[in-house]
Design a protein around this motif. Structure first.
Motif, short mmCIF file in Angstrom:
data_model
loop_
_atom_site.label_atom_id
_atom_site.label_comp_id
_atom_site.label_asym_id
_atom_site.label_seq_id
_atom_site.Cartn_x
_atom_site.Cartn_y
_atom_site.Cartn_z
N ARG A 147 -9.76 6.76 -2.53
CA ARG A 147 -9.75 5.47 -1.84
C ARG A 147 -11.18 5.14 -1.46
O ARG A 147 -11.90 5.96 -0.90
CB ARG A 147 -8.89 5.54 -0.58
N TYR A 181 -7.70 -3.50 -2.53
CA TYR A 181 -8.35 -3.12 -3.79
C TYR A 181 -9.06 -1.76 -3.68
O TYR A 181 -9.85 -1.41 -4.54
CB TYR A 181 -9.35 -4.19 -4.22
N THR A 208 -7.56 1.15 -3.75
CA THR A 208 -6.81 2.21 -4.42
C THR A 208 -6.15 1.67 -5.68
O THR A 208 -6.08 0.45 -5.89
CB THR A 208 -5.66 2.72 -3.52
N ASP A 209 -5.64 2.60 -6.49
CA ASP A 209 -4.68 2.22 -7.54
C ASP A 209 -3.48 3.13 -7.35
O ASP A 209 -3.12 3.45 -6.23
CB ASP A 209 -5.33 2.27 -8.94
N TYR A 218 -9.12 -3.80 1.54
CA TYR A 218 -8.24 -2.64 1.65
C TYR A 218 -7.29 -2.55 0.45
O TYR A 218 -7.07 -1.47 -0.12
CB TYR A 218 -7.43 -2.70 2.95
#
Lengths: 464, 375
Positions: free
Chosen positions: A37, A28, A30-31, A26
């Motif tokens: 996502r 990793y 998103t940024d 979870y």
């Protein structure tokens, strides 16, 4: 994920450096970007080039997508594993391998945090000039991958100018060492430079040879306050027109000033329409002369006040305040938060005034707050749109606002991104800005390096 | 979604929405520096708290470990440009897990049970807690109480005895609670056991109100000073020992005339520094000691690195706590100081243990011990 595949990863990098825990997948997914996502299937944290190579060989054999990631401070979705597969977190590769003062360069692993390098170099009187505002936590590998350059590009140039060589792991696991410690090199295509700004789509930047510079003897910061921000922009053009190149020239509009004052109240920035924040460096005498000339030019352009200081504490505090203004804009209005979109336009220097005016006009027309600040000295503005994330109407307006900001930059002969990159966010502009032939060439280059299309898929519109 | 999770979302909803996930909070986070995975970054924890509250991820042992891998040092709060109270969000998330009977982790349970039974986390009886004070004379009707706290009473009695000795030299003879002293309950609050915290806090307010407390422990100070008030339980009149000593030295009531002849560096305890903004009194005390040269570490005051012991980290993850402590020891060694001084028993224990493991020659002392040497 196939257990035998996972076992191969464990054998390659060690059990402690492989995770399929829900919390890691979870984390990793998103940024900094908010719209994208996707969960990876597994995350690995290699410690050296050889480990990356082993992971890439396995991924290539199984044709599993690979998304490289630094500190995850990118705003364009570049580190989001949109096709799942493996995220390679490079922050564990944080060794400064060599400081070679005789050749004025350093050799670093990709996960070294920018500030850690400059802290180390400062002890020897050197520095690595390109400094993104995220320098306290961004990694050098990530910085190179998006060619993030920061405020000092005005005088010192961007990240690209400091990359002398790279160690790259190609998608099939081959370790390519290209470039070296020489300042000049002209033997065939410069492959290291091809990887600068390639956003993980061609291979993985594992190590870098970076040029460094001697620290200037003296520095000062100038703060010029204006009751009309356009005069601040005019001042920039006149300073450059007078053949002066400050180390950096930053613009903050009234809302940006308020955001900085909320983050660091002790800075007490004047509550005016706009501020120019300039850094000057050189010999002590030279800095003083520059400050006097700039004071005169600011006055000529109706600055309300001009202060300058060479006190290192004040200078450091001001830059620290400036460096986080982007995220600090979230403090300005209750329920509003910043969205990083349309946030990196860059225009030719002579068009900076038009860009500032244009962004303000969009904000007024659309009735949505846009805070304007950025590296005005190199034409790079970071307009910050803030919205109520819970209001669907705001999201719709945001789409129009972002489109208009990007269009504004292109109409002024500029670019939709000066230093944050394309990722997913700006993929739709890559053809518009570069043209169909350029995009076709880029796609061909991608195929040469990555025939199976496993490297950071779904980014830069590189898939046909 | 449970009722409590709903409350977490309601309380912090807009704060969570304001997080732009910029990652600035990664800078200086002690647990991230040791664990490395993004989930251990403050940003990662905030994301996970929100995801769990929204039902996007299930409860797992990994989630439990992640949410408890935090010393609540507040370095992330200082860094956060968007102004999030990150450590309070993490504590609130712990509270939600405790309410759902999914926490605290088993490593904390014996401490919690001990506090419930003996009002200290170390499994010691009330008589054992008071053992340090045998022979320490104190007036019975003072308006001031020296509140030793669980850790100085049981684990670092040298702090309690030094503190009372130098208070006495300063002309202050506070009342001692001895076996009647309770835990301040700060540990319970920080690991999410809110109802236990509230019960003990209420008891303490009734027992202690109307008197001024003097504490040696940074955690007790933060709890009495801030947490009781914020929980709506009561306002306490509390001073940290360093406040009292600083005033006593400035007023001439305490004259530490014996020259020590050493170089000292001061470690700001998170609960005294970032949590309560007490930076100058301890520095004033140290700099007034004869023959003592005070040198600062690279990261001090607001930027001070955590020792690794707080927020239940040392009891849940002792090895990681020592690793973090060792990082701080290296920073202290870089100053060239011979003595590393702090103003918190937790910091002293963890830094002392870390120095020992690292083979460091640094002597780790509490500020009360340093001052005691100088009188």
């Amino acid at each position: 994920m196939d257990p035998s595949f996972l076992q191969k990863l464990v054998d390659s990098v060690g059990e402690e450096n492989v995770s399929t825990r829900e919390v890691d997948l979870y984390s990793y997914s998103t940024d900094v970007s908010v719209r994208y996502r996707h969960l990876p299937d597994v995350v690995v944290r290699p410690k050296d080039v050889e480990q990356i190579s082993r992971v890439m060989k396995i991924a290539n054999d199984h044709q599993i997508p690979v998304t490289p990631r630094g500190a995850g401070s990118g705003v364009a979705g570049g580190a989001v594993p949109v096709r799942g597969g493996i995220v390679i977190d490079l922050t564990g590769m944080d060794k400064i391998l060599e400081v070679d003062l005789a050749n004025q360069c350093v050799v670093v692993q990709a996960g070294v945090v920018h500030q850690d390098l400059n802290d180390k170099l400062a002890k020897s009187g050197y520095f690595f000039p390109p400094d993104p505002s995220s320098n306290k936590m961004c990694t050098l590998g990530g910085q190179i991958a998006v060619s993030g350059s920061g405020p000092h590009a005005v005088k010192y140039g961007g990240t690209r100018n400091y990359v002398l060589g790279l160690t790259i792991v190609l998608p099939d696991g081959y370790i390519l060492r290209t470039g070296g410690k020489t300042i000049k090199r002209q033997v065939g295509y410069n492959l290291a430079q091809l990887f600068v700004g390639s956003e993980g789509t061609l291979g993985i930047i594992a190590e870098a040879i970076l040029r460094i510079m001697p620290l200037p003897e003296w520095k000062a910061v100038v703060l010029a306050a204006y009751d009309n921000i356009e005069n601040a922009a005019h001042t920039v053009n006149e300073i450059l027109g007078n053949k002066m190149i400050p180390a950096s020239m930053e613009l903050l509009d009234n809302s940006a000033i308020k955001a900085v004052n909320q983050y660091r109240p002790q800075l007490k920035l004047p509550d005016v329409d706009g501020i120019l924040m300039l850094e000057l460096d050189g010999s002590k005498e030279d800095v003083k002369l520059q400050a006097q000339s700039i004071e005169r030019i600011c006055g000529k352009n109706q600055a309300l006040s001009v202060q300058w200081s060479d006190d290192p504490k004040r200078r450091t505090e001001l830059w620290e305040g400036r460096s986080v203004v982007g995220a600090a804009t979230s403090r300005l209005m209750e329920k509003y938060a910043r969205i990083y979109e349309g946030e990196d336009i860059t225009v030719p220097i002579a068009k900076v005034v038009d860009a500032v005016k244009g962004v303000r006009a969009i904000s007024k027309r659309r009735g949505i707050p846009i805070i304007t600040f950025g590296h005005i000295g190199d034409g790079n503005l970071h307009p910050a749109v803030i919205i109520d994330k819970k209001d669907p109407e705001h999201w719709k307006t945001l789409d129009s606002v972002v489109e208009e900001i990007q269009e504004l930059a292109l109409s002024l002969g500029g670019t939709v991104s000066g230093e944050h990159g394309v990722g997913i966010l700006r993929a739709k502009y890559i053809e518009r800005e570069n043209g169909p032939v350029a995009l076709a060439l880029m796609r061909q280059i991608k195929r040469v390096f990555d025939p199976h299309g496993i490297m950071n898929p779904g980014k830069l519109d590189l898939e046909e | 979604m449970t009722r409590m999770l709903h409350e977490l979302l309601r309380k912090y909803e807009y704060e969570l929405l304001k997080c732009v996930y910029c990652g600035q909070c990664r800078y200086g986070c002690p647990t991230l520096s040791r664990i490395g995975w993004e989930s251990s970054a403050p940003r990662g924890k905030v994301k996970l708290a929100l995801a769990y509250a929204k039902g996007e991820i299930p409860f797992t042992e990994g989630l439990l470990d992640t949410i408890y891998s935090c010393s609540t040092c507040r370095k992330c709060n200082i860094e956060c440009p968007a102004g999030l109270d990150v450590s309070e969000i993490i504590i609130a998330m712990r509270g939600e897990l405790v309410s759902g009977k999914l926490a605290p982790p088993s490593s904390h349970l014996k401490n919690v049970e001990s506090i419930r039974a003996h009002s200290n986390p170390y499994g010691q009886s009330r008589e054992q807690r008071a053992a340090w004070a045998q022979g320490v004379l104190a007036k019975g009707n003072s308006d001031e109480i020296y509140f030793a706290g669980c850790t100085p009473s049981i684990k670092t009695p040298e702090i309690a005895t030094s503190s009372t000795a130098i208070l006495s030299t300063s002309g202050i003879s506070p009342l001692l609670m001895r076996e009647k002293e309770n835990c301040c309950a700060g540990f319970l609050l920080r690991i999410g056991c809110r109802s236990d915290f509230e019960r003990i806090a209420q008891e303490n307010v009734e027992k202690l109100k109307g008197r001024r407390l003097i504490v040696s422990c940074a955690g007790c100070y933060k709890t009495f000073k801030g947490d009781y008030r914020e929980a709506g339980i009561g306002e306490m009149d509390v001073a940290h020992l360093t406040h009292v000593l600083s005033d006593a030295i400035d007023n001439g009531r305490l004259r530490p005339n014996r020259s020590i002849g050493t170089t000292v560096t001061y470690h700001d305890p998170c609960h005294l520094g970032r949590h309560c903004s007490v930076y100058e009194p301890p520095r004033n005390v140290i700099s007034k000691l004869r023959g003592v040269k005070l040198v600062e570490m690279k990261n001090s005051k607001q930027q001070a690195r955590c020792c690794g012991a707080g927020g239940g980290l040392k009891s849940a993850f002792p090895r990681m706590a020592l690793d973090i402590g060792e990082d701080r020891i290296r920073e202290a060694e870089d100053t060239g100081a011979s003595i590393l001084v702090s103003a918190c028993p937790f910091c002293k224990i963890n830094l002392r243990d870390a120095a020992q493991r690292a083979g460091s020659s640094l002597e780790v002392l509490d500020i009360s011990e340093l001052v005691h040497r100088a009188i």
